[in-house]
Design a protein around this motif. Structure first.
Motif, mmCIF file in Angstrom:
data_model
loop_
_atom_site.group_PDB
_atom_site.id
_atom_site.type_symbol
_atom_site.label_atom_id
_atom_site.label_comp_id
_atom_site.label_asym_id
_atom_site.label_seq_id
_atom_site.Cartn_x
_atom_site.Cartn_y
_atom_site.Cartn_z
ATOM 1 N N THR A 43 14.612 5.345 14.449
ATOM 2 C CA THR A 43 14.177 5.562 12.854
ATOM 3 C C THR A 43 12.875 6.482 12.957
ATOM 4 N N LEU A 44 13.242 7.503 12.290
ATOM 5 C CA LEU A 44 11.816 8.366 12.148
ATOM 6 C C LEU A 44 11.323 8.151 10.768
ATOM 7 N N VAL A 45 9.901 8.100 10.811
ATOM 8 C CA VAL A 45 9.263 7.776 9.389
ATOM 9 C C VAL A 45 8.396 8.978 9.263
ATOM 10 N N LEU A 46 8.486 10.046 8.246
ATOM 11 C CA LEU A 46 7.347 10.963 8.221
ATOM 12 C C LEU A 46 6.622 10.421 6.955
ATOM 13 N N LEU A 47 5.336 10.594 7.270
ATOM 14 C CA LEU A 47 4.177 10.245 6.092
ATOM 15 C C LEU A 47 3.525 11.475 5.724
ATOM 16 N N LEU A 56 2.367 0.428 4.379
ATOM 17 C CA LEU A 56 3.766 0.230 4.279
ATOM 18 C C LEU A 56 4.443 0.253 5.374
ATOM 19 N N VAL A 57 4.457 1.552 6.142
ATOM 20 C CA VAL A 57 5.159 1.731 7.339
ATOM 21 C C VAL A 57 4.682 0.734 8.451
ATOM 22 N N ARG A 58 3.325 0.164 8.394
ATOM 23 C CA ARG A 58 3.216 -0.752 9.525
ATOM 24 C C ARG A 58 3.977 -2.136 9.367
ATOM 25 N N ALA A 59 4.143 -2.510 7.826
ATOM 26 C CA ALA A 59 5.068 -3.663 7.420
ATOM 27 C C ALA A 59 6.310 -3.605 7.851
ATOM 28 N N PHE A 60 6.796 -2.219 7.508
ATOM 29 C CA PHE A 60 8.118 -1.885 7.973
ATOM 30 C C PHE A 60 8.371 -1.949 9.607
ATOM 31 N N ALA A 61 7.419 -1.590 10.273
ATOM 32 C CA ALA A 61 7.452 -1.714 11.911
ATOM 33 C C ALA A 61 7.557 -3.327 12.029
ATOM 34 N N ARG A 84 15.342 -1.526 18.105
ATOM 35 C CA ARG A 84 15.221 0.018 17.516
ATOM 36 C C ARG A 84 13.812 0.382 18.065
ATOM 37 N N ARG A 85 13.794 1.776 18.098
ATOM 38 C CA ARG A 85 12.433 2.497 17.985
ATOM 39 C C ARG A 85 12.080 2.897 16.666
ATOM 40 N N LEU A 86 10.882 2.998 16.473
ATOM 41 C CA LEU A 86 10.513 3.639 15.208
ATOM 42 C C LEU A 86 9.342 4.780 15.537
ATOM 43 N N LEU A 87 9.495 6.015 15.259
ATOM 44 C CA LEU A 87 8.657 7.009 15.471
ATOM 45 C C LEU A 87 8.042 7.577 14.128
ATOM 46 N N ILE A 88 6.812 7.549 14.018
ATOM 47 C CA ILE A 88 6.249 7.656 12.783
ATOM 48 C C ILE A 88 5.290 9.176 12.845
ATOM 49 N N ILE A 89 5.521 10.017 11.978
ATOM 50 C CA ILE A 89 4.923 11.240 12.032
ATOM 51 C C ILE A 89 4.095 11.257 10.850
ATOM 52 N N ASP A 90 2.766 11.114 11.056
ATOM 53 C CA ASP A 90 1.698 11.073 10.230
ATOM 54 C C ASP A 90 1.233 12.437 9.826
ATOM 55 N N ASP A 91 0.903 12.646 8.574
ATOM 56 C CA ASP A 91 0.332 14.044 8.234
ATOM 57 C C ASP A 91 1.578 15.310 8.382
ATOM 58 N N ALA A 92 2.845 14.606 8.204
ATOM 59 C CA ALA A 92 3.869 15.408 8.275
ATOM 60 C C ALA A 92 3.750 16.671 7.475
ATOM 61 N N GLU A 93 2.920 16.773 6.272
ATOM 62 C CA GLU A 93 2.921 18.208 5.753
ATOM 63 C C GLU A 93 2.252 19.103 6.556
ATOM 64 N N THR A 94 1.605 18.934 7.590
ATOM 65 C CA THR A 94 0.950 19.832 8.482
ATOM 66 C C THR A 94 1.720 20.350 9.423
ATOM 67 N N LEU A 95 3.138 19.822 9.401
ATOM 68 C CA LEU A 95 3.838 20.604 10.381
ATOM 69 C C LEU A 95 4.242 22.007 10.386
ATOM 70 N N LEU A 96 3.981 22.632 11.092
ATOM 71 C CA LEU A 96 4.295 24.357 11.143
ATOM 72 C C LEU A 96 5.746 24.569 11.297
ATOM 73 N N GLU A 97 6.029 25.669 10.423
ATOM 74 C CA GLU A 97 7.321 25.960 10.325
ATOM 75 C C GLU A 97 8.310 25.754 11.548
ATOM 76 N N ILE A 100 8.067 9.212 3.525
ATOM 77 C CA ILE A 100 7.412 8.125 2.462
ATOM 78 C C ILE A 100 6.190 9.294 1.950
ATOM 79 N N SER A 101 6.203 9.306 0.883
ATOM 80 C CA SER A 101 4.914 10.332 0.408
ATOM 81 C C SER A 101 4.139 9.783 -0.889
ATOM 82 N N GLY A 102 2.949 10.301 -1.041
ATOM 83 C CA GLY A 102 2.106 9.824 -1.922
ATOM 84 C C GLY A 102 0.757 10.259 -1.645
#
Length: 173
Positions: free
Chosen positions: A142-146, A30-35, A111-124, A19-21
């Motif tokens: 379910t993984l959700v990258l923000l 949005l991810v909270r409502a989804f969860a 199911r489990r929902l794992l959220i990665i906030d600030d995903a664009e900061t993940l090092l390679e 989920i980007s923007g």
């Protein structure tokens, strides 16, 4: 929003979403409502994409206290590292914690929902480590990258996620 609702209604929730923007567009809401929808035992029988919003599970998701919803962020990484302030990047250690958490069975939900906030900061190296989980996702996870800037993620990461791009809505009077 419509895509997520349709996936829930059809009982075809994906294993990974990106989920980007821009900042402040509503990714976290949005991810909270989804969860809440995924965890709520009292969803509307007419529309399973509508959580009740008042049960214990919905309230726990709202308070970031549901055992089957876990958030990984720069802030939580700093707390676990016992370092004041926020670092600028998510590390491979955070991805290792996520992978260990993904191996756990859900406690209260289906199911489990794992959220990665600030995903664009993940090092390679962290993104490479995340690929294994995205390629062979554990059942019931379910993984959700923000991300504010999805193009900062490797193409291989993005290709394994269902992308949902949010844009600001014009304010009307």
């Amino acid at each position: 929003i419509a895509r997520l609702r349709e996936a829930i209604r059809a009982n075809r929730v994906g294993h990974a979403y990106l989920i980007s923007g821009p900042k402040g567009v509503g990714k976290a809401a949005l991810v909270r409502a989804f969860a809440q929808t995924l965890c709520c035992p009292n969803v509307s029988p007419d529309d399973p994409s509508q959580p009740c919003g008042v049960c214990r599970a919905c309230r726990n998701v709202e308070r970031d206290a549901h055992p089957d919803v876990e958030r990984f962020s720069l802030e939580s990484q700093a707390v676990l590292a016992e370092k004041p302030g926020r670092s600028a990047t998510l590390t491979i250690e955070t991805v290792r914690r996520l992978r260990a958490s993904a191996a756990l069975l859900p406690l209260e939900s289906e199911r489990r929902l794992l959220i990665i906030d600030d995903a664009e900061t993940l090092l390679e190296p962290a993104q490479q480590a995340l690929l294994k989980t995205l390629e062979e996702p554990p059942r019931g996870v379910t993984l959700v990258l923000l991300a504010d800037e999805p193009e900062a993620l490797l193409k291989t990461i993005r290709s394994r996620c269902q992308e949902i791009s949010l844009k600001p809505i014009a304010q009307t009077l």
